[in-house]
Design an enzyme around this catalytic site. Structure first.
Site, mmCIF file in Angstrom:
data_model
loop_
_atom_site.group_PDB
_atom_site.id
_atom_site.type_symbol
_atom_site.label_atom_id
_atom_site.label_comp_id
_atom_site.label_asym_id
_atom_site.label_seq_id
_atom_site.Cartn_x
_atom_site.Cartn_y
_atom_site.Cartn_z
ATOM 1 N N CYS A 1 29.009 49.507 3.401
ATOM 2 C CA CYS A 1 28.486 48.146 3.928
ATOM 3 C C CYS A 1 28.234 47.254 3.497
ATOM 4 C CB CYS A 1 28.673 48.173 5.192
ATOM 5 S SG CYS A 1 27.610 49.213 6.039
ATOM 6 N N ARG B 1 24.286 61.455 2.491
ATOM 7 C CA ARG B 1 23.352 61.434 4.228
ATOM 8 C C ARG B 1 22.745 62.859 3.802
ATOM 9 N NH1 ARG B 1 28.091 58.620 8.055
ATOM 10 N NH2 ARG B 1 28.756 57.022 6.462
ATOM 11 N N GLN C 1 34.563 58.425 2.007
ATOM 12 C CA GLN C 1 35.667 58.210 2.732
ATOM 13 C C GLN C 1 36.948 56.972 2.250
ATOM 14 O OE1 GLN C 1 32.701 55.802 5.227
ATOM 15 N NE2 GLN C 1 33.013 56.886 7.308
ATOM 16 N N ASP D 1 36.930 54.108 3.252
ATOM 17 C CA ASP D 1 36.113 53.014 3.833
ATOM 18 C C ASP D 1 37.166 51.726 3.679
ATOM 19 O OD1 ASP D 1 34.583 52.327 5.203
ATOM 20 O OD2 ASP D 1 32.768 52.179 3.669
ATOM 21 N N HIS E 1 36.101 47.390 4.740
ATOM 22 C CA HIS E 1 34.910 46.469 5.038
ATOM 23 C C HIS E 1 35.925 44.734 5.181
ATOM 24 C CE1 HIS E 1 31.697 49.440 4.418
ATOM 25 N NE2 HIS E 1 31.522 48.521 6.360
ATOM 26 N N LYS F 1 32.697 50.329 19.031
ATOM 27 C CA LYS F 1 33.661 50.885 18.026
ATOM 28 C C LYS F 1 35.019 51.270 19.058
ATOM 29 C CE LYS F 1 31.276 54.849 17.449
ATOM 30 N NZ LYS F 1 30.570 55.661 17.148
ATOM 31 N N HIS G 1 34.150 47.163 10.247
ATOM 32 C CA HIS G 1 33.738 48.460 9.126
ATOM 33 C C HIS G 1 35.324 49.601 9.283
ATOM 34 C CE1 HIS G 1 29.375 48.058 8.976
ATOM 35 N NE2 HIS G 1 29.627 47.304 9.658
#
Length: 582
Positions: A280, A309, A327, A329, A331, A411, A457
């Site tokens: 992000c 992570r 991911q 992923d 945004h 979320k 996200h």
RNA sequence: GCCAGCGUAGCUCAGUGGUAGAGCAGCGGUUUCGUAAACCGCGGGUCAAGGGUUCGAAUCCCCUCGCUGGCUCCA
């Protein structure tokens, strides 16, 4: 009397099992107290498919203890002792459980005026709301399964108790069936299949970090390719961003304060850098790299970047919880008015993909504002309402989880179970009001004013690693043809058929079919067996007859023998299976 | 991170104080076969790493690492 329906029967059975298992937990606690009179009892509920009881005992339970406890339980069950319910007052409850600190804590938390009930069987008494079966004799077949640690009240800062898990069924047959199901599930374990099918390995040199072997990499890349196809239709733009950023960025994003213990840090030339755990902040920088107009929005940046992570030791698990992953992923930067539509479009895309993979048990959760949060209540009201509206609009049943939201916004999470029924979060969509603030993101509105965009996200499959783990267990390794790492194996019966096998291979490869030739000087039976174990969808046997007539003997991994087919027909068959993605 | 268990050949596992084993896989050979394992032979080990006890340790003790099942965590 109305006739009893299957549904009533299921409900009755569920209720019987619940009472039986809860009763079994009492009988277990009884047995533990007989063996360790100083044991302190915590709680002992029934669960989805069993029960547990938490104890505080200085002696760590051993597998042998479990056998002894089980034997004592059987004894109690055989005696058929009645379960007796009693209501007592608070004072009496205090006296009765004066040696049981956890029970006292529970008593003190019961709302005044509420009846305090206890259940007895034999000499054992437990503070308990019930209900139970009438007598220990009705417990049926039970078995203790495992010992585990568990914090009192689930609180890491409080004492660690010892938990014994067990299960009980109305009959020995039902119990054995259940145990067989567990064994069955273990055969689908993605860690086992991953090794057997040569999809990936792990090495202690990089803990919790998968190495994808060629076949695993095929699946991995196909998943990403599939998502790219969806992105093309749903209006996403893919970006590529750095892996390592100066910690100045993480201080600005808030990760340095909130997430540092999960980050890999590197020090070079007296400067500190952090390996990205999320994409992000990088996307926020790209958004901020030029002036944005309301006409540019929404902007949807997709990123398959690798994340790292530092997950605490003890929480990692095969592919489903790893320290490095990427991911699907993305945004979305949009105006507050666009949030609803963006979230709805995303959910539509997500459901499309979950349908493709035929996940039967998707659970949806809407997580609401936590205690520690940014932004004012009016903003949270709007954001939560907006997510809830979308869920209702698309008609998805969901659980509400108050207090479970991220500090920056509410979320929606999508959970799918693995072979053993453990749920893993795959998809997620999160509203974020904090990051646009921290990075001072703006767009020029229609009236010329500077406005703050909202950041959404979202990930559909989630971590590709985790998704693959679930997928492997879901299909038991027998992937749909379009995603199978090897779609067809050509099996020459004798060495003299190798030449024709190579021709077949060439024809399939020309069509882009992932094919291998098993050209070893081995018996056909062995080659078929190994192709079966590798769950290869199509086995193409070629011998004298086939070579002479330009045909293939097609065998499916179901064991079905389709017999000889002309080469062109076999090709079409495979191609159809791929194209249908079934 | 916490509680418990485990770590022996590439894989699955046997070996509880006295010379490290089996099956599969691998390698060499024979066999050329019609829908789920042909046959014969041969290699293969820092018993996870380090330290200790003992005449002697895969085996007992300590510590580190990794894995498994839970718990907590999952920003």
């Amino acid at each position: 009397m109305p006739e009893m329906t299957t549904k009533d029967h299921d409900k009755d059975l569920t209720s019987l099992r619940e009472r039986m298992r809860h009763s079994a937990s009492h009988v277990m606690a009884d047995a533990v107290l007989q063996m360790f009179p100083e044991a302190k009892l915590a709680i002992g509920p029934s669960t989805e498919d069993g029960f547990y009881y938490d104890f505080q005992v200085s002696h760590p339970f051993t597998p042998e203890d479990l056998e002894t406890i089980e034997a004592r339980m059987r004894n109690t069950i055989a005696r058929g002792l009645p379960f007796l319910r009693e209501e007592i007052d608070r004072e009496e409850a205090h006296r009765m459980f004066s040696q049981q600190p956890f029970k006292l804590e529970i008593i003190d938390e019961l709302p005044p005026g509420e009846a305090i009930t206890i259940y007895r069987h034999g000499d054992f008494v437990d503070l308990c709301r019930g209900p139970h079966v009438d007598s220990t004799g009705q417990i049926g077949a039970c078995k203790l399964l495992s010992i585990a640690g568990a914090y009192w009240r689930g609180d890491e800062s409080r004492s660690m108790l010892q938990r014994i898990y067990g299960t009980a069924f109305e009959s020995q047959e039902a119990l054995e069936e259940h145990l067989k199901r567990l064994e069955e599930a273990q055969r689908r374990d993605h860690r086992k299949l991953g090794r057997e099918m040569e999809l990936f390995i792990f090495d202690p040199i990089a803990p919790a970090s998968p190495f994808f072997l060629p076949k695993g990499a095929v699946i991995y890349n196909l998943l990403i390719e599939y998502v790219r196809g969806l992105y093309q239709r749903y209006g996403y733009q893919e970006v590529i961003t750095p892996q390592v950023y100066s910690t100045e960025l993480w201080k600005r994003s808030g990760h340095y304060d909130n997430y540092i213990e999960n980050m890999f840090l590197v020090h070079i030339e007296e400067r500190e850098y952090g390996v990205k755990p999320m994409n992000c902040p990088g996307h926020a920088l790209m958004y901020a790299s030029r002036m944005r107009s309301y006409r540019d929005l929404p902007i949807r940046y997709a990123d398959f970047g690798r994340l790292h992570r530092y997950e605490r030791s003890g929480v990692t698990h095969g592919l489903t919880r790893v320290r490095t992953f990427s991911q699907d992923d993305a945004h979305i930067f949009c105006t507050p008015d666009q949030v609803h539509q963006e979230v709805e479009n995303f959910i539509e895309m997500l459901l499309e993909s979950y349908r493709l993979f035929q996940f039967p048990d998707v659970r949806v959760a809407l997580s609401l504002r936590p205690e520690k949060r940014v932004g004012d209540d009016a903003m949270w009201d709007r954001a939560e309402a907006s997510l809830e509206e979308v869920l209702r609009a698309v008609g998805l049943p969901f659980d509400l989880k108050p207090g479970e939201g991220a500090f920056y916004g509410p979320k929606i999470d999508f959970f799918v179970p693995d072979a053993l029924g453990r749920e893993w979060q795959l998809g997620t969509v999160q509203l974020d009001f904090a990051l646009p603030e921290r990075f001072d993101l703006e767009y020029i509105a229609e009236d010329g004013s500077q406005q703050r965009p909202v950041m959404v996200h979202r990930a559909m499959l989630g971590a590709i690693e985790r998704f693959m783990g679930i997928l492997i267990e879901h299909y038991g390794g027998a992937f749909p043809v379009w995603i199978a790492p090897v779609q067809a194996v050509v099996i020459p019966i004798a060495d003299r058929h190798l030449e024709y096998a190579r021709l077949v291979e060439k024809r399939l490869k020309e069509r882009g079919i992932r094919v291998e030739v098993d050209g070893r000087s081995e018996r056909m039976n062995l080659k078929i067996r190994q192709a079966q174990l590798q769950k290869v969808p199509f086995m193409l046997v070629v011998g004298d007859k086939e070579a002479a007539s330009e045909t293939l003997a097609v065998r499916l991994r179901s064991g079905q023998d389709l017999g000889p087919r002309p080469l062109s027909e076999a090709l079409a068959l495979i191609q159809d299976a791929i194209d249908s993605r079934a």
